[in-house]
Design a protein around this motif. Structure first.
Motif: not given
Length: 499
Positions: A71-75, A183-188, A205-208, A290-291
């Motif tokens: 897997x490339x990432x933990x999540x 997840x969308x909001x930071x990208x936009x 929202x807690x840290x990821x 999580x974010x």
């Protein structure tokens, strides 16, 4: 229509693919998977929005029988999870058994033949055993907002992302602040010229703790016997411990509330904005998200959090209850799914013409162990009522259900039975027990969530530890079922019951 298949599975997400693999390994050769879309993957096929990823670590969000050490990432991100499912379908020879572009519209139990007649967009398919693997989050919901259809720009639900629309430099509205939106909001925020986020209810929202796996870590997981199993077990134990707060001792949610306050305090410097991003309900009552970049996105000068209710949509923008109009070029509806309808809009008709939607109309969806429904012989649900989680991996729950369904199919084969059906008193007792346990959970602490029906009855979540569910589904209890052969009336199976 032809002779009945031994098993027909509806859906090709994690549930459908995993169920097909386990049935094949149990010796069931004549099985078909019906998929309405042109490709497999379920929610990981549909949700291709920017930033789409899982909130359960990759080592646990995968099948125990098909471990992936690279897997490339933990999540894991969406495209990697989808690739993993395609790999599983190919490796275990499920792919040739999937009929793509075949939408199921309904199914009816044929008493005389002891088989299901499954109506599809391509005709009728017969099945001795019917398994629904549709999941809980597959029917997108658009909000009932005045003028919604009058908007002249691009508008789409987050699970139907229009990749033909270039949002770079554009004025964009995001309606909703749930799991997809964070997840969308930071990208936009990185792409749009102006971003308005319309919040009805603030999420927790807690840290990821996400990061790429290092090359040496992948090497250890691949080469050292037991390393992957240890990693998976550690993550499982860590997540499972959270059930104490969700279902046993809600006051323990205070430990996670500290993480929330830390994330909010570090991510948002403005005190007034922090207050508007602070939820007004107990932590855990709704899904915890999580974010690491959601809160910081609101610190950008071109990003606005709007907490006034949306009153109407116009041809060129969004008008809030205070009368203020915001002109936008595109609207993204991150407004969730019809989570408590389960098999809808399919019409499932069981014994004696009983329709499943009608059977569930008053009290909400109900199924023994979330899998079997009285009055509907040889019908098995995956990710059905009372099987969603707030603290661990749904793949673990699905694998428990796979074993139970395989156990039922094998028991029928050994006894020469044509059908089995859970007894109504067994299902009712299970339902009463679930409702009793759910009353003490954090999900019943005063908020409205997608775990509930319109009248406030929680029907989605499992009110306990996942290992308790695995124990409850370790094998079908003969005494829980009525049974029969073609041409015979039902009779009770001998054996002990399980609670």
């Amino acid at each position: 229509m032809g002779a009945p298949h031994d098993v027909v599975i509806i859906g090709s997400g994690f549930g459908g693919i995993g169920m097909a693999i386990r049935l094949r390994q149990a010796g069931v050769v004549d099985l078909v998977v019906l998929e309405k879309a042109g490709g497999l993957g379920g929610t990981w096929r549909d949700n291709t929005y920017p930033g789409a990823a899982c909130d359960v670590p990759s080592h646990l969000y995968s099948f125990s029988f098909e471990r992936k050490t690279d897997w490339s990432r933990r999540f894991p991100p969406q495209e990697e999870i989808l690739g993993y499912l395609w790999h599983c379908a190919r490796k275990y020879e499920v792919l040739p058994r999937i009929r793509f572009g075949t939408e199921v519209t309904g199914a009816e139990w044929d008493e005389a033949e002891s088989a299901w007649r499954v109506s599809t967009s391509s005709g009728v398919v017969a099945a001795r055993v019917l398994v629904s693997a549709c999941g809980q989050l597959n029917r997108a919901v658009l909000p009932e907002i005045e003028g919604r259809d009058s908007f002249a720009g691009a508008a789409f639900h987050s699970s139907r992302w229009d990749h033909g629309v270039d949002l770079r430099g554009k004025r964009v509205a995001v309606v909703g602040t749930g799991a997809s939106a964070i997840q969308i909001v930071p990208e936009l925020a990185r792409a749009a010229g102006r971003l308005h986020v319309f919040q009805r209810s603030a999420p927790y929202v807690i840290s990821k703790p996400d990061r790429p796996y290092r090359t040496w870590e992948k090497g250890v997981l691949r080469a050292v016997p037991g390393a992957y199993a240890v990693s998976r077990a550690r993550i499982y134990a860590q997540f499972e411990a959270r059930a104490l707060g969700f279902v046993k001792y809600p006051k323990l949610m205070g430990l996670m509330a500290w993480r929330f306050r830390k994330s909010l305090g570090q991510g948002v410097q403005d005190a007034e904005l922090r207050e508007r991003l602070r939820p007004d309900y107990p932590m855990g009552c709704k899904r915890i998200l999580l974010s690491d970049d959601y809160y910081p996105a609101f610190g950008e000068p071109h990003v606005e959090l709007v907490t006034e209710a949306v009153a109407r949509i116009t041809a060129d923008g969004v008008v809030t209850a205070d009368g203020r109009a915001r002109e936008v070029d595109a609207i993204v509806y991150a407004t969730g799914f019809a989570s408590t309808d389960f098999l809808a809009p399919m019409k499932i008709v069981g014994r004696g013409g009983r329709e499943l939607g009608e059977a569930w109309r008053d009290g909400g969806a109900s199924a023994h162990l979330g899998i079997t429904v009285s009055g509907f012989p040889n019908l098995f649900l995956l990710y059905g009522p009372y099987t969603n989680l707030g603290h661990n991996s749904i793949i673990y729950m699905l694998e428990s259900q796979f074993r139970y369904v395989v156990g039922c199919v094998e028991a029928m084969r050994r006894a020469g039975l044509d059908w089995i059906e859970v007894r109504p008193d067994v299902q009712d007792a299970f339902d009463r027990r679930m409702q009793e346990l759910l009353r003490a959970t954090v999900w019943n602490s005063g908020c409205r969530s997608w775990y509930m029906t319109e009248d406030g009855r929680i029907v989605n979540n499992w009110p306990g530890f996942t290992f308790a569910y695995r124990n409850a589904t370790r094998r079908p209890a003969p005494g829980d079922f009525l049974r029969g052969r073609k041409g015979e009336g039902p009779r009770r199976e001998r054996g002990n019951r399980t609670a």
